[in-house]
Design a protein around this motif. Structure first.
Motif, PDB file in Angstrom:
ATOM      1  N   VAL A  90      52.479  35.321-120.174  1.00 50.62           N
ATOM      2  CA  VAL A  90      53.260  34.544-121.139  1.00 50.62           C
ATOM      3  C   VAL A  90      52.524  33.263-121.525  1.00 50.62           C
ATOM      4  N   THR A  91      52.437  33.025-122.828  1.00 43.86           N
ATOM      5  CA  THR A  91      51.842  31.803-123.369  1.00 43.86           C
ATOM      6  C   THR A  91      52.940  30.967-124.022  1.00 43.86           C
ATOM      7  N   TRP A  92      52.560  29.818-124.574  1.00 39.53           N
ATOM      8  CA  TRP A  92      53.554  28.985-125.250  1.00 39.53           C
ATOM      9  C   TRP A  92      54.173  29.711-126.444  1.00 39.53           C
ATOM     10  N   ASP A  93      53.446  30.650-127.037  1.00 44.49           N
ATOM     11  CA  ASP A  93      53.950  31.352-128.226  1.00 44.49           C
ATOM     12  C   ASP A  93      55.037  32.359-127.904  1.00 44.49           C
ATOM     13  N   ASP A  94      55.131  32.799-126.646  1.00 43.92           N
ATOM     14  CA  ASP A  94      56.158  33.792-126.311  1.00 43.92           C
ATOM     15  C   ASP A  94      56.939  33.387-125.065  1.00 43.92           C
ATOM     16  N   ILE A  95      57.301  32.106-124.987  1.00 39.07           N
ATOM     17  CA  ILE A  95      58.142  31.642-123.883  1.00 39.07           C
ATOM     18  C   ILE A  95      59.475  32.385-123.911  1.00 39.07           C
ATOM     19  N   VAL A  96      59.963  32.711-125.107  1.00 40.86           N
ATOM     20  CA  VAL A  96      61.196  33.500-125.252  1.00 40.86           C
ATOM     21  C   VAL A  96      60.867  34.745-126.042  1.00 40.86           C
ATOM     22  N   VAL A  97      61.248  35.897-125.514  1.00 43.78           N
ATOM     23  CA  VAL A  97      61.046  37.168-126.196  1.00 43.78           C
ATOM     24  C   VAL A  97      62.400  37.674-126.668  1.00 43.78           C
ATOM     25  N   VAL A  98      62.509  38.002-127.951  1.00 40.20           N
ATOM     26  CA  VAL A  98      63.776  38.471-128.504  1.00 40.20           C
ATOM     27  C   VAL A  98      63.768  39.988-128.565  1.00 40.20           C
ATOM     28  N   SER A  99      64.782  40.616-127.982  1.00 39.05           N
ATOM     29  CA  SER A  99      64.876  42.074-127.985  1.00 39.05           C
ATOM     30  C   SER A  99      65.546  42.544-129.269  1.00 39.05           C
ATOM     31  N   PRO A 100      65.475  43.857-129.574  1.00 44.25           N
ATOM     32  CA  PRO A 100      66.060  44.384-130.800  1.00 44.25           C
ATOM     33  C   PRO A 100      67.560  44.155-130.905  1.00 44.25           C
ATOM     34  N   ASN A 101      68.270  44.085-129.776  1.00 44.18           N
ATOM     35  CA  ASN A 101      69.721  43.898-129.837  1.00 44.18           C
ATOM     36  C   ASN A 101      70.101  42.422-129.910  1.00 44.18           C
ATOM     37  N   GLY A 102      69.104  41.553-130.064  1.00 40.10           N
ATOM     38  CA  GLY A 102      69.393  40.144-130.233  1.00 40.10           C
ATOM     39  C   GLY A 102      69.433  39.344-128.948  1.00 40.10           C
ATOM     40  N   SER A 110      64.413  35.285-121.306  1.00 38.17           N
ATOM     41  CA  SER A 110      63.764  34.019-121.012  1.00 38.17           C
ATOM     42  C   SER A 110      62.556  34.284-120.125  1.00 38.17           C
ATOM     43  N   SER A 111      61.490  33.576-120.368  1.00 39.57           N
ATOM     44  CA  SER A 111      60.273  33.744-119.582  1.00 39.57           C
ATOM     45  C   SER A 111      59.646  32.379-119.372  1.00 39.57           C
ATOM     46  N   LYS A 112      58.765  32.327-118.398  1.00 40.44           N
ATOM     47  CA  LYS A 112      58.112  31.076-118.032  1.00 40.44           C
ATOM     48  C   LYS A 112      56.623  31.163-118.330  1.00 40.44           C
ATOM     49  N   LEU A 113      56.046  30.022-118.633  1.00 42.72           N
ATOM     50  CA  LEU A 113      54.626  29.960-118.916  1.00 42.72           C
ATOM     51  C   LEU A 113      53.840  30.502-117.726  1.00 42.72           C
ATOM     52  N   GLY A 114      52.953  31.458-117.996  1.00 42.71           N
ATOM     53  CA  GLY A 114      52.141  32.057-116.948  1.00 42.71           C
ATOM     54  C   GLY A 114      52.773  33.258-116.280  1.00 42.71           C
ATOM     55  N   GLN A 115      54.038  33.531-116.557  1.00 42.44           N
ATOM     56  CA  GLN A 115      54.694  34.715-115.985  1.00 42.44           C
ATOM     57  C   GLN A 115      54.067  35.980-116.557  1.00 42.44           C
ATOM     58  N   VAL A 116      53.994  37.010-115.758  1.00 43.05           N
ATOM     59  CA  VAL A 116      53.402  38.269-116.199  1.00 43.05           C
ATOM     60  C   VAL A 116      54.498  39.293-116.473  1.00 43.05           C
ATOM     61  N   GLY A 117      54.411  39.933-117.632  1.00 44.43           N
ATOM     62  CA  GLY A 117      55.368  40.962-118.008  1.00 44.43           C
ATOM     63  C   GLY A 117      54.673  42.252-118.378  1.00 44.43           C
ATOM     64  N   LEU A 118      55.472  43.270-118.691  1.00 44.35           N
ATOM     65  CA  LEU A 118      54.971  44.555-119.153  1.00 44.35           C
ATOM     66  C   LEU A 118      55.489  44.782-120.563  1.00 44.35           C
TER      67      LEU A 118
END
Length: 349
Positions: free
Chosen positions: A28-40, A44-52
């Motif tokens: 996660v970078t500053w550009d995707d601190i929050v990811v919005v899903s299709p259902n709205g 929430s995510s933290k800087l440096g957190q790893v996702g799939l």
């Protein structure tokens, strides 16, 4: 997800999902601190957190992305659930994945069936392989924080796991030692922390809303699936005709409530002859395992039950099977005794 891949452990299907970069790790970078899903909903995510995330739709417009495109495992031990949810809910529905990839996946899935290893092998493999990549568990989820294994040779612990998976004569002592730190919550069928985002949302919503027979304080001591299942029923008056076939005196009849699917025939609540109404008139009949099975079967087939609740019940049932967890009779018995007490006094209150 580049990692030590061994079809003897995860099988050709999951091997294909990993090695064709159907799923990729991202930090996660500053550009995707929050990811919005299709259902709205917001993940929430933290800087440096790893996702799939899905490799094929990561750059697609939001309206084209289907659920489980992005997830953030809370720890290495839950990566398996995230990959499984990607396969179950996202892979076939994603319009960005090429048809040739889906066709190959279908063929591999059929070939994989007789070779498939128990979920405990695959779950453990993902956790160990994530460590080889340098992933560590933190209070905010997964992060890169350890030196990756760049030798090309599995670590001693991962190598032992691969060897155990390949051998049909794996000693139970190996798994007893390896699994001694199994998640305590999973042991009692508490899967909220490893379930998909949609199932987690269903559980959270149910916990906020007390019903006549299930209270929020019940949640901590019973399996998630039992809590959610009995959250779907509401009170219903026993028909007078039942007095002829059950041993209830007038006082008991006046106070006792039957159970009905709260989603069925909302506009015809007084008709007790319809499908979705159940009359356990003794504690023993409520405790009978066949009653819970019957109730669950109704919820899965009822056209009035919201699909997200059906999906949640199905996933919780599958999670128990994947982890080889059987409900301890004592905890369920205590819960159903509470439900019975609330039933037999409902119309007195």
């Amino acid at each position: 997800m580049p990692m030590f891949s061994d079809e003897g452990v995860i099988g050709p299907t999951l091997n294909r999902v990993n090695q064709t970069t159907c799923i990729e790790l991202f930090e996660v970078t500053w550009d995707d601190i929050v990811v919005v899903s299709p259902n709205g909903r917001y993940h929430s995510s933290k800087l440096g957190q790893v996702g799939l995330r899905c490799y094929f739709c990561k750059d697609a417009p939001r309206e084209e992305i289907v659920k489980q495109a992005v997830c953030f495992p809370t720890k290495k031990e839950t990566i398996f659930e995230s990959v499984r949810n990607y396969q179950r809910y996202h892979f076939n529905a994603c319009t960005c994945i090429p048809e040739r990839v889906k066709a190959e996946y279908k063929i591999l899935l059929e070939q994989d069936s007789p070779l498939r290893k128990p979920a405990k092998y695959v779950k453990s493999y993902y956790a160990e392989a994530a460590g080889e990549l340098g992933l560590i568990n933190t209070p905010i989820g997964l992060k890169f924080g350890a030196p990756p294994n760049t030798t090309g040779v599995p670590s001693k612990r991962l190598g032992a796991l691969i060897k155990a998976a390949e051998s049909p004569f794996t000693r139970s002592a190996f798994w007893k030692a390896y699994s001694s730190d199994k998640d305590d919550a999973i042991k009692v069928k508490k899967f909220e922390h490893v379930a998909s985002d949609s199932t987690r949302a269903v559980i959270i919503n149910a916990r906020k809303e007390p019903t006549s027979f299930v209270f929020p304080q019940d949640f901590a001591s019973i399996p998630d699936i039992d809590f959610l299942l009995f959250h779907q029923v509401s009170p219903c008056k026993l028909p007078a005709a039942r007095l002829e076939c059950v041993k209830l005196d007038a006082t008991q009849y006046k106070a006792l409530s039957a159970l009905r699917c709260k989603h069925c025939d909302r506009d015809n609540a007084d008709d007790v002859r319809r499908i979705g109404v159940y009359f356990p008139t003794t504690l023993a009949s409520l405790l009978d395992s066949s009653f819970t099975i019957t109730l669950l079967n109704h919820m899965m087939r009822c056209p009035h039950v919201p699909q997200e609740i059906k999906d949640a019940l199905s996933e919780l049932k599958q999670l128990a099977a994947d982890h080889g967890i059987v409900t301890k009779r004592g905890s369920k018995k205590r819960f159903l005794e509470k439900v019975w007490t609330r039933m037999e006094t409902h119309y007195n209150n």
